[in-house]
Scaffold this active site. Structure first.
Site, short mmCIF file in Angstrom:
data_model
loop_
_atom_site.label_atom_id
_atom_site.label_comp_id
_atom_site.label_asym_id
_atom_site.label_seq_id
_atom_site.Cartn_x
_atom_site.Cartn_y
_atom_site.Cartn_z
N ASP A 422 15.60 -1.28 15.27
CA ASP A 422 16.41 -0.08 15.17
C ASP A 422 15.54 0.41 13.69
OD1 ASP A 422 18.14 1.63 13.45
OD2 ASP A 422 19.72 0.30 13.60
N HIS A 423 15.07 1.82 14.30
CA HIS A 423 14.16 2.45 13.01
C HIS A 423 14.93 2.74 11.90
CE1 HIS A 423 10.33 3.83 12.21
NE2 HIS A 423 9.99 4.44 13.26
N ARG A 424 16.12 2.89 11.65
CA ARG A 424 16.81 3.13 10.49
C ARG A 424 16.56 1.79 9.51
NH1 ARG A 424 22.96 3.57 12.46
NH2 ARG A 424 22.15 1.63 13.42
#
Length: 451
Positions: A422-424
């Site tokens: 998850d790039h968040r």
């Protein structure tokens, strides 16, 4: 006299709204004891056996295997005082008046969702409002027949005579669309099975495009399976994850010949006698060690609180293919286990999952997941992150491939890894470092001594 009680479908997991009846373990006339298993159900997470809280004689089963039932719905009737005087079994409750709404609540301790039977109510609020302003609008007044509805009488709709006995086959939404677009359904031939008119047929007619009807009836060569149980839950979870968490997937190809040689040594070890050590075992250990150096992959994005929650423990999820679909049971506190303990835990987890006996509690609250597509002979994949987590590692098949070793080409055991994150929560640097650490540990298990 006999005392009858109805056994409702219980909420076996938080938030459960419905379940499928798999099989009955009893039949009418059977005598049951307290906490005896009477039915097996399949929820959105697992197959669960339900015990009955009373002793007595089963008088009626209300649902058949294969049916989907809402939580709180009575599924069985039992006579808890079979020695009493004979009395007829309770008849079904009479239907409520058309304007009423009856609510049937489940027994205390069961279910989180009441079963509500709704019927269309008369427009009584509007009647009262208008009647209060009309002198002759008293409801039921014989001298003011039109005032019973509080408004002017509406002409009865004119029946539509079928043309030559032909009635177009179309669902109500399709009929409404045809009316809105000015399309006469009598002029169309439905393209669906049985001549049913579809939305596409109506839209084609509205655009002047001819409806093309298949000349081959493929219905006999198709199967339709209801979407329910584990498949329904998996689909919802994957859609939620794919459209919520911005996925990034990275790949790494490594030489795992040293790992496979170490595995052979462990097989001959007295300490590991009878222990099933697989590449998944090494991957599980590598993930736990690498997660300590890159805690971001073991964190989760909390949208409601606007926080990133870092977890100082690893509840390792293992994606398992079962006859009922894909599930992800967890190895609790996997980071505190030795390699031998992990191997035994994974063996037990896999066997339980394949038997369909994994409990809902064992599939909740994971922190990171491994999926092993290598068992199917697949090289790699781009896995979707399990909801509530931020990373998933995919293991491919281990194959003999040419590899450069000390300047020479040799045949080695080669494995492809992929990591979706998850790039968040996880930046490219952290994701790359974690994947590189896992790869280094699998390529040379002795590296674990440095962690």
């Amino acid at each position: 006299m006999p005392t009858y009680k109805q056994f409702p479908l219980a909420d076996t997991a938080e938030g459960l709204t419905e379940a499928d009846i798999l099989s009955w373990h009893v039949k009418p006339g059977d005598t049951v004891t307290v906490n005896q298993i009477v039915v097996e159900i399949e929820t959105a997470k697992a197959a669960v056996e339900l015990p009955i809280p009373w002793a007595g004689v089963v008088t009626e089963l209300h649902v058949e295997p294969g049916q989907t039932v809402e939580v709180g719905t009575p599924i069985l009737t039992i006579d808890v005082d079979p020695g009493g005087a004979a009395a007829p079994a309770p008849a079904a409750a009479p239907a409520p008046a058309p304007a009423e709404e009856e609510e049937m609540k489940p027994l205390v301790g069961y279910g989180s969702k009441a079963v509500v039977t709704q019927r269309r109510a008369r427009k009584s609020p509007n009647v009262a409002l208008v009647a209060s302003n009309a002198p002759n609008a008293t409801l039921g007044a014989s001298n003011a027949p039109n005032a019973t509805l509080g408004r002017s009488p509406q002409p009865a709709p004119k029946p539509v005579a079928p043309r030559g006995g032909y009635v177009p086959l179309a669902k109500p939404p399709v009929r409404k669309l045809a009316k809105d677009l000015g399309v006469d359904l009598h002029t169309l031939t439905g393209s669906a099975e049985g001549g049913v008119i579809t939305r596409d047929d109506v839209e084609r007619a509205a655009n002047g495009t001819p409806v093309v009807k298949s000349t081959v009836d493929s219905g006999a060569r198709e199967r339709r399976v209801p979407i329910k149980g584990v498949r329904k839950m998996t689909a919802a979870a994957m859609v939620q994850s794919a459209y919520t968490a911005p996925h990034v997937t990275e790949f790494l190809t490594i030489d795992v010949t040293p790992m496979m040689e170490f595995r052979e040594k462990l097989k001959k070890s007295r300490e590991f006698a009878g222990v099933k050590v697989t590449p998944l075992t090494f991957a599980a250990k590598a993930v736990c060690l690498a997660a300590k150096r890159t805690p971001d992959v073991n964190a989760v994005w909390d949208e409601a609180a606007q926080e990133i929650v870092y977890k100082d423990y690893v509840h390792l999820g293992i994606a398992a293919a079962t006859p009922r679909g894909l599930i992800v049971p967890k190895v609790r506190d996997a980071d505190s286990m030795s390699l031998k303990e992990l191997a035994n835990a994974l063996t037990q987890l896999t066997e339980t999952a394949r038997e369909g006996k994994t409990s809902p509690a064992d599939m909740a609250n994971g922190t990171i997941t491994i999926t092993n597509v290598g068992v199917f002979g697949v090289d790699t994949g781009t896995p979707i992150i399990n909801p509530g987590e931020s990373a998933i590692l995919c293991l491919g098949a281990i194959k003999d491939q040419p590899w450069v070793v000390d300047g020479e080409i040799k045949v080695r055991k080669v494995l492809q890894l992929s990591l979706s994150f998850d790039h968040r929560v996880v930046d490219g640097q952290q994701g790359s470092e974690f994947l590189a650490d896992v790869g280094a540990l699998l390529a040379d298990p002795a590296m674990a001594m440095t962690y």
